[in-house]
Motif scaffolding. Sequence first.
Motif, PDB file in Angstrom:
ATOM      1  N   ALA A   6       0.808  -1.209   0.000  1.00 15.63           N
ATOM      2  CA  ALA A   6       0.000   0.000   0.000  1.00 15.63           C
ATOM      3  C   ALA A   6       0.837   1.253   0.000  1.00 15.63           C
ATOM      4  O   ALA A   6       1.830   1.338   0.669  1.00 15.63           O
ATOM      5  CB  ALA A   6      -0.919   0.012   1.193  1.00 15.63           C
ATOM      6  N   ALA A   7       0.422   2.232  -0.753  1.00 21.40           N
ATOM      7  CA  ALA A   7       1.183   3.454  -0.833  1.00 21.40           C
ATOM      8  C   ALA A   7       0.271   4.652  -0.836  1.00 21.40           C
ATOM      9  O   ALA A   7      -0.838   4.594  -1.295  1.00 21.40           O
ATOM     10  CB  ALA A   7       2.018   3.462  -2.116  1.00 21.40           C
ATOM     11  N   ALA A   8       0.753   5.756  -0.330  1.00 23.72           N
ATOM     12  CA  ALA A   8      -0.009   6.991  -0.355  1.00 23.72           C
ATOM     13  C   ALA A   8       0.733   8.019  -1.171  1.00 23.72           C
ATOM     14  O   ALA A   8       1.940   8.096  -1.124  1.00 23.72           O
ATOM     15  CB  ALA A   8      -0.199   7.508   1.056  1.00 23.72           C
ATOM     16  N   ALA A   9       0.003   8.825  -1.905  1.00 20.14           N
ATOM     17  CA  ALA A   9       0.623   9.904  -2.650  1.00 20.14           C
ATOM     18  C   ALA A   9       0.779  11.110  -1.735  1.00 20.14           C
ATOM     19  O   ALA A   9       0.481  11.054  -0.555  1.00 20.14           O
ATOM     20  CB  ALA A   9      -0.231  10.253  -3.862  1.00 20.14           C
ATOM     21  N   LYS A  23       8.683  10.534   7.249  1.00 22.41           N
ATOM     22  CA  LYS A  23       7.921  10.195   6.050  1.00 22.41           C
ATOM     23  C   LYS A  23       8.124   8.736   5.645  1.00 22.41           C
ATOM     24  O   LYS A  23       8.231   8.390   4.473  1.00 22.41           O
ATOM     25  CB  LYS A  23       8.293  11.130   4.892  1.00 22.41           C
ATOM     26  CG  LYS A  23       7.917  12.578   5.145  1.00 22.41           C
ATOM     27  CD  LYS A  23       8.203  13.455   3.946  1.00 22.41           C
ATOM     28  CE  LYS A  23       7.762  14.892   4.203  1.00 22.41           C
ATOM     29  NZ  LYS A  23       8.021  15.782   3.046  1.00 22.41           N
ATOM     30  N   ASN A  24       8.207   7.873   6.674  1.00 20.85           N
ATOM     31  CA  ASN A  24       8.348   6.429   6.479  1.00 20.85           C
ATOM     32  C   ASN A  24       9.622   6.038   5.740  1.00 20.85           C
ATOM     33  O   ASN A  24       9.698   4.956   5.135  1.00 20.85           O
ATOM     34  CB  ASN A  24       7.135   5.847   5.743  1.00 20.85           C
ATOM     35  CG  ASN A  24       5.896   5.814   6.602  1.00 20.85           C
ATOM     36  OD1 ASN A  24       5.964   5.847   7.817  1.00 20.85           O
ATOM     37  ND2 ASN A  24       4.737   5.761   5.963  1.00 20.85           N
ATOM     38  N   ARG A  39       1.022  -1.150   3.720  1.00 25.85           N
ATOM     39  CA  ARG A  39       0.392   0.167   3.642  1.00 25.85           C
ATOM     40  C   ARG A  39       1.114   1.183   4.518  1.00 25.85           C
ATOM     41  O   ARG A  39       1.986   0.842   5.310  1.00 25.85           O
ATOM     42  CB  ARG A  39      -1.055   0.077   4.098  1.00 25.85           C
ATOM     43  CG  ARG A  39      -1.187  -0.346   5.539  1.00 25.85           C
ATOM     44  CD  ARG A  39      -2.584  -0.230   6.089  1.00 25.85           C
ATOM     45  NE  ARG A  39      -2.934   1.126   6.438  1.00 25.85           N
ATOM     46  CZ  ARG A  39      -3.984   1.452   7.184  1.00 25.85           C
ATOM     47  NH1 ARG A  39      -4.785   0.497   7.656  1.00 25.85           N
ATOM     48  NH2 ARG A  39      -4.250   2.685   7.469  1.00 25.85           N
ATOM     49  N   SER A  40       0.742   2.430   4.345  1.00 25.60           N
ATOM     50  CA  SER A  40       1.253   3.499   5.192  1.00 25.60           C
ATOM     51  C   SER A  40       0.244   3.835   6.268  1.00 25.60           C
ATOM     52  O   SER A  40      -0.958   3.893   6.008  1.00 25.60           O
ATOM     53  CB  SER A  40       1.542   4.753   4.362  1.00 25.60           C
ATOM     54  OG  SER A  40       1.861   5.835   5.212  1.00 25.60           O
ATOM     55  N   ILE A  64       1.548  10.059   2.719  1.00 23.87           N
ATOM     56  CA  ILE A  64       2.859   9.576   2.277  1.00 23.87           C
ATOM     57  C   ILE A  64       2.904   8.069   2.385  1.00 23.87           C
ATOM     58  O   ILE A  64       2.283   7.480   3.275  1.00 23.87           O
ATOM     59  CB  ILE A  64       3.994  10.207   3.112  1.00 23.87           C
ATOM     60  CG1 ILE A  64       5.369   9.923   2.489  1.00 23.87           C
ATOM     61  CG2 ILE A  64       3.959   9.702   4.543  1.00 23.87           C
ATOM     62  CD1 ILE A  64       5.612  10.661   1.198  1.00 23.87           C
ATOM     63  N   PHE A  65       3.609   7.423   1.457  1.00 27.19           N
ATOM     64  CA  PHE A  65       3.835   5.985   1.598  1.00 27.19           C
ATOM     65  C   PHE A  65       5.229   5.756   2.155  1.00 27.19           C
ATOM     66  O   PHE A  65       5.409   5.373   3.293  1.00 27.19           O
ATOM     67  CB  PHE A  65       3.666   5.262   0.267  1.00 27.19           C
ATOM     68  CG  PHE A  65       4.044   3.795   0.353  1.00 27.19           C
ATOM     69  CD1 PHE A  65       3.400   2.961   1.260  1.00 27.19           C
ATOM     70  CD2 PHE A  65       5.025   3.274  -0.458  1.00 27.19           C
ATOM     71  CE1 PHE A  65       3.746   1.619   1.364  1.00 27.19           C
ATOM     72  CE2 PHE A  65       5.373   1.929  -0.368  1.00 27.19           C
ATOM     73  CZ  PHE A  65       4.742   1.103   0.538  1.00 27.19           C
TER      74      PHE A  65
END
Length: 273
Positions: free
Chosen positions: A20-23, A84-85, A114-115, A120-121
């Motif tokens: 999972a990733a976040a923009a 930011k991971n 996932r994040s 943010i991922f």
Amino acid sequence: MAAALGGLGLLQGRVRLAAAAAATSSLGRPGRRAPVWGGGAAALLSAGRSYGSEAKEEEELRVRYLDDEHKGIVVLGLNRSHAKNALNKNLLKMMSKAVDALKSDKKVRTVIFRSEVPGIFCAGADLKERAKMHSSEVSSFVSKARATINEMGGTQRLPRTIGVSLAKELIFSARIVDGEEAKSIGLISHVVEQNEAGDAAYRRALALAREFLPQGPVAMRVAKLAINQGMEVDLVTGLAIEEACYAQTIPTKDRIEGLLAFKEKRPPRYKGE
């Protein structure tokens, strides 16, 4: 916009992976398109909501075993909000430990990465830590990261995914692409509309993971093996790999169960045996 990376190949063998990733947060508003990156499984962004057993707030990697209709799905959540991971030695160690444990857990069928940090991922490597490393430590760190996340290696994997010319363009320019462009060039599988909770990509990954759950564990394991190895060789050799993989399913109880279920017109009850 929420992003999801699929087919990271983080877990080999029985377990399916959905990463999972976040923009960026500026794209994380409802109404924006959320890309779901694909390959073999899905990976999506989430706003940090819990769907199973709780993890401690301070943990940089949260491990959740989901319940009820999601039983068999495990969520690994990156939780280094201050960085930011970004991947540092500690987070990588935790990921490696979690992956090793999941590999041997026969009850785990699918893993979603996932994040837990909205917007943010993963920022990549922790460059602040990297700057303090001795040169000999850097190579060791990269090797460890590659062993844990075996889809690393952009100069080799990207050309195989989107073609040599376009891969060179993206690598040489360091250009960032949005979800729509990523899908158009074949880098991702799906683009979904963002929702109010900001976890549209995660929801899509969860839906994909649920599709994987009823399938035969043995068949999925050898299918993954055949695909991954077959992509690295010529077609004739790939077909031979496929035949060898299929042969592994012939003596299994799951194969007989599948045939019986078809004959009796009922859903199969696979046990991975």
